[in-house]
Write a protein that holds these residues in place. Structure first.
Motif, PDB file in Angstrom:
ATOM      1  N   UNK A 274      89.939 -26.786 205.473  1.00  0.00           N
ATOM      2  CA  UNK A 274      89.526 -27.306 204.319  1.00  0.00           C
ATOM      3  C   UNK A 274      90.508 -26.964 203.349  1.00  0.00           C
ATOM      4  N   UNK A 275      90.957 -27.977 202.470  1.00  0.00           N
ATOM      5  CA  UNK A 275      91.786 -27.766 201.415  1.00  0.00           C
ATOM      6  C   UNK A 275      91.269 -27.067 200.152  1.00  0.00           C
ATOM      7  N   UNK A 276      89.839 -27.243 200.135  1.00  0.00           N
ATOM      8  CA  UNK A 276      89.225 -27.228 198.591  1.00  0.00           C
ATOM      9  C   UNK A 276      87.728 -27.133 198.990  1.00  0.00           C
ATOM     10  N   UNK A 277      86.873 -26.304 198.283  1.00  0.00           N
ATOM     11  CA  UNK A 277      85.749 -26.136 198.275  1.00  0.00           C
ATOM     12  C   UNK A 277      84.885 -26.872 197.386  1.00  0.00           C
ATOM     13  N   UNK A 278      83.615 -27.144 197.593  1.00  0.00           N
ATOM     14  CA  UNK A 278      82.674 -27.980 196.709  1.00  0.00           C
ATOM     15  C   UNK A 278      82.897 -27.363 195.337  1.00  0.00           C
ATOM     16  N   UNK A 279      82.901 -26.030 194.994  1.00  0.00           N
ATOM     17  CA  UNK A 279      83.060 -25.171 193.828  1.00  0.00           C
ATOM     18  C   UNK A 279      84.544 -25.083 193.531  1.00  0.00           C
ATOM     19  N   UNK A 280      85.305 -25.982 193.045  1.00  0.00           N
ATOM     20  CA  UNK A 280      86.687 -26.039 193.167  1.00  0.00           C
ATOM     21  C   UNK A 280      87.336 -24.784 192.657  1.00  0.00           C
ATOM     22  N   UNK A 281      88.139 -24.284 193.532  1.00  0.00           N
ATOM     23  CA  UNK A 281      89.287 -23.332 192.875  1.00  0.00           C
ATOM     24  C   UNK A 281      88.371 -21.630 193.082  1.00  0.00           C
ATOM     25  N   UNK A 282      86.927 -21.589 193.402  1.00  0.00           N
ATOM     26  CA  UNK A 282      86.544 -20.381 193.572  1.00  0.00           C
ATOM     27  C   UNK A 282      86.513 -19.951 194.898  1.00  0.00           C
ATOM     28  N   UNK A 283      86.808 -20.649 196.088  1.00  0.00           N
ATOM     29  CA  UNK A 283      86.597 -19.962 197.350  1.00  0.00           C
ATOM     30  C   UNK A 283      87.911 -19.532 197.894  1.00  0.00           C
ATOM     31  N   UNK A 284      87.873 -19.205 199.355  1.00  0.00           N
ATOM     32  CA  UNK A 284      88.946 -18.489 199.975  1.00  0.00           C
ATOM     33  C   UNK A 284      89.835 -19.758 200.326  1.00  0.00           C
ATOM     34  N   UNK A 285      89.305 -21.005 200.609  1.00  0.00           N
ATOM     35  CA  UNK A 285      90.143 -22.071 200.809  1.00  0.00           C
ATOM     36  C   UNK A 285      91.034 -22.698 199.840  1.00  0.00           C
ATOM     37  N   UNK A 286      90.798 -22.183 198.628  1.00  0.00           N
ATOM     38  CA  UNK A 286      91.593 -22.997 197.684  1.00  0.00           C
ATOM     39  C   UNK A 286      93.122 -22.694 197.939  1.00  0.00           C
ATOM     40  N   UNK A 287      93.832 -23.690 198.384  1.00  0.00           N
ATOM     41  CA  UNK A 287      95.217 -23.364 198.593  1.00  0.00           C
ATOM     42  C   UNK A 287      96.241 -23.228 197.420  1.00  0.00           C
ATOM     43  N   UNK A 288      97.617 -22.877 197.581  1.00  0.00           N
ATOM     44  CA  UNK A 288      98.221 -22.704 196.422  1.00  0.00           C
ATOM     45  C   UNK A 288      98.486 -24.287 195.993  1.00  0.00           C
ATOM     46  N   UNK A 289      98.666 -25.113 196.538  1.00  0.00           N
ATOM     47  CA  UNK A 289      98.702 -26.556 196.191  1.00  0.00           C
ATOM     48  C   UNK A 289      97.481 -26.938 195.196  1.00  0.00           C
ATOM     49  N   UNK A 290      96.389 -26.593 195.642  1.00  0.00           N
ATOM     50  CA  UNK A 290      95.128 -26.907 194.768  1.00  0.00           C
ATOM     51  C   UNK A 290      95.323 -26.177 193.550  1.00  0.00           C
ATOM     52  N   UNK A 291      95.499 -24.800 193.756  1.00  0.00           N
ATOM     53  CA  UNK A 291      95.631 -23.939 192.392  1.00  0.00           C
ATOM     54  C   UNK A 291      96.625 -24.493 191.637  1.00  0.00           C
ATOM     55  N   UNK A 292      97.647 -25.072 192.054  1.00  0.00           N
ATOM     56  CA  UNK A 292      98.866 -25.490 191.210  1.00  0.00           C
ATOM     57  C   UNK A 292      98.176 -27.069 190.506  1.00  0.00           C
ATOM     58  N   UNK A 293      97.537 -27.586 191.107  1.00  0.00           N
ATOM     59  CA  UNK A 293      96.901 -28.845 190.529  1.00  0.00           C
ATOM     60  C   UNK A 293      95.823 -28.448 189.475  1.00  0.00           C
ATOM     61  N   UNK A 294      95.273 -27.335 189.773  1.00  0.00           N
ATOM     62  CA  UNK A 294      94.060 -26.896 188.784  1.00  0.00           C
ATOM     63  C   UNK A 294      94.475 -26.449 187.644  1.00  0.00           C
ATOM     64  N   UNK A 295      95.822 -25.796 187.712  1.00  0.00           N
ATOM     65  CA  UNK A 295      96.549 -25.120 186.704  1.00  0.00           C
ATOM     66  C   UNK A 295      96.860 -26.207 185.513  1.00  0.00           C
ATOM     67  N   UNK A 296      97.135 -27.627 186.099  1.00  0.00           N
ATOM     68  CA  UNK A 296      97.738 -28.459 185.279  1.00  0.00           C
ATOM     69  C   UNK A 296      96.527 -29.181 184.418  1.00  0.00           C
ATOM     70  N   UNK A 297      95.407 -28.683 184.741  1.00  0.00           N
ATOM     71  CA  UNK A 297      94.068 -29.236 184.126  1.00  0.00           C
ATOM     72  C   UNK A 297      92.956 -29.456 185.056  1.00  0.00           C
ATOM     73  N   UNK A 298      91.881 -30.035 184.496  1.00  0.00           N
ATOM     74  CA  UNK A 298      90.705 -30.223 185.311  1.00  0.00           C
ATOM     75  C   UNK A 298      90.910 -31.329 186.311  1.00  0.00           C
ATOM     76  N   UNK A 299      90.507 -31.272 187.532  1.00  0.00           N
ATOM     77  CA  UNK A 299      90.590 -32.243 188.457  1.00  0.00           C
ATOM     78  C   UNK A 299      89.369 -33.249 188.301  1.00  0.00           C
ATOM     79  N   UNK A 300      89.956 -34.642 188.303  1.00  0.00           N
ATOM     80  CA  UNK A 300      88.784 -35.504 188.208  1.00  0.00           C
ATOM     81  C   UNK A 300      88.171 -35.801 189.585  1.00  0.00           C
ATOM     82  N   UNK A 301      86.992 -36.485 189.523  1.00  0.00           N
ATOM     83  CA  UNK A 301      86.095 -36.586 190.558  1.00  0.00           C
ATOM     84  C   UNK A 301      86.636 -37.153 191.765  1.00  0.00           C
TER      85      UNK A 301
END
Length: 383
Positions: free
Chosen positions: A123-150
């Protein structure tokens, strides 16, 4: 050559030697019946227009030779208009390749694994975006740019499931021993899930896409062949908690079986299978799991040839004045598949049943005696 023996088609889709439980292919290439390379080439006019009626007749008689399957399928699935020229098709092909590359670049910007020659199964991401252990560096970088859309979140949630299915798809074939072919399958399914937000990705779609990659060398061409097939079948994958996408087809299957074999229908109802859910897989992935790889491809092209509508290309393209004008041109009945011709005689507002429903009904009819005497539960029916 006339009189030559039928040639087994297995050699064109090499199976790994350790896979000894793979079903034996029954389809044979029959000289004089199977659509050959020579017959295919002579079906084109000098400018590239295809005599589709002549082609359909040959396919009805003996299927398509494996070496030309991909290019014939592009016509059967509506990628190209039979009345188009070589030049028009080449221009359209280039436009589509550019469009696919654009979508793929969009996906790569979000998740760089796309197009890298690799794919993921975790898994790249969890349902609760960014809060789980599966949040990768790539996803964290995306989150840092701003809220992810649906749309992005939903797509990222699908990627590992696509990877898990890719690892399981047609693994008996030597073709998928190469990492690049596995990643190509993953890329196509990931891009499709990005552009079709209504369906996204569902299990079974990898079975439909896999042959396209094997038959067509260019990844973009494989994508468009798969996209055209999904135009026919995407309704099958629309599932909710209370219904499955093929529910209407299952209902029709029950009605057909009740007419052709009332005793069998009653027996299935007694076993609790009156909803015919045991046939879901057959209808969703068009018998890919029931037959050998080669036989399932032969079955597909026979169905598509029988159901062929020469207006298919126009149904899928954005309407333009030139396309509308071409569509109005009268077409000979020989340009339609035999099954489609029969459907045209029936005056009704309802969409015709796909031939796959009747194929499942014929399988049930053929196995009727065995089902009546040996099936004591739904597991037996499936078996």
């Amino acid at each position: 050559m006339w009189g030559a023996p039928a040639e087994p088609a297995d050699s064109y889709y090499e199976v790994r030697p350790e896979c000894t439980d793979v079903p034996v292919t029954k389809f044979k290439i029959k000289p004089g019946k199977t659509l050959s390379v020579r017959k295919w080439q002579t079906s084109f006019a000098p400018d590239g227009q295809l005599d589709i009626g002549k082609t359909l007749n040959r396919i009805h008689r003996g299927g398509i030779h494996p070496t030309i399957r991909g290019e014939v399928w592009e016509f059967l699935l509506g990628c190209f208009d039979p009345k188009s020229t070589y030049e028009e098709r080449e221009q359209l092909r280039q436009q589509r390749r550019e469009q696919y590359q654009k979508w793929k670049n969009d996906c790569r910007e979000i998740f760089p694994v796309v197009g890298s020659g690799q794919f993921i199964t975790a898994p790249v991401i969890t349902e609760d975006v960014g809060d789980g252990p599966n949040s990768t560096e790539i996803v964290q970088e995306l989150i840092n740019r701003g809220p992810l859309d649906k749309k992005i979140i939903d797509w990222l949630l699908l990627l590992h499931q696509i990877g898990l299915d890719v690892k399981r798809t047609d693994r008996s074939l030597v073709f998928y021993e190469k990492q690049e072919n596995l990643s190509k399958l993953w890329d196509i399914l990931a891009v499709y899930a990005w552009i079709d937000t209504d369906v996204g990705y569902c299990q079974g779609m990898s079975d439909l896409c896999s042959p396209m990659i094997i038959l067509l060398d260019d990844e973009a061409d494989s994508f468009w062949c798969f996209e055209r097939l999904m135009r026919r079948l995407r309704g099958n994958f629309r599932c909710t908690e209370s219904s499955v996408g093929v529910e209407a087809q299952l209902s029709h299957l029950a009605a057909v079986t009740q007419v052709i074999d009332p005793k069998l229908h009653q027996h299935l109802e007694t076993l609790g299978g009156g909803d015919y859910l045991f046939a879901v897989r057959m209808l969703m992935v068009l018998f890919r799991r029931e037959f050998s790889f080669c036989d399932s491809l032969y079955l597909w092209e026979m169905m598509w040839a029988l159901e062929y509508d020469p207006d298919l290309f126009y149904l899928y393209e954005e309407p333009t004045p030139s396309l509308e004008e071409s569509k109005k041109k009268a077409k000979s009945m020989r340009h339609y598949g035999k099954f489609e011709r029969e459907n045209m005689k029936i005056k009704t507002d309802e969409a015709p049943l796909p031939i796959s429903v009747f194929l499942v009904a014929s399988v049930l009819k053929e196995k009727s005696t065995k089902l009546l005497h040996e099936a004591r539960g739904l597991d037996d029916v499936v078996k």
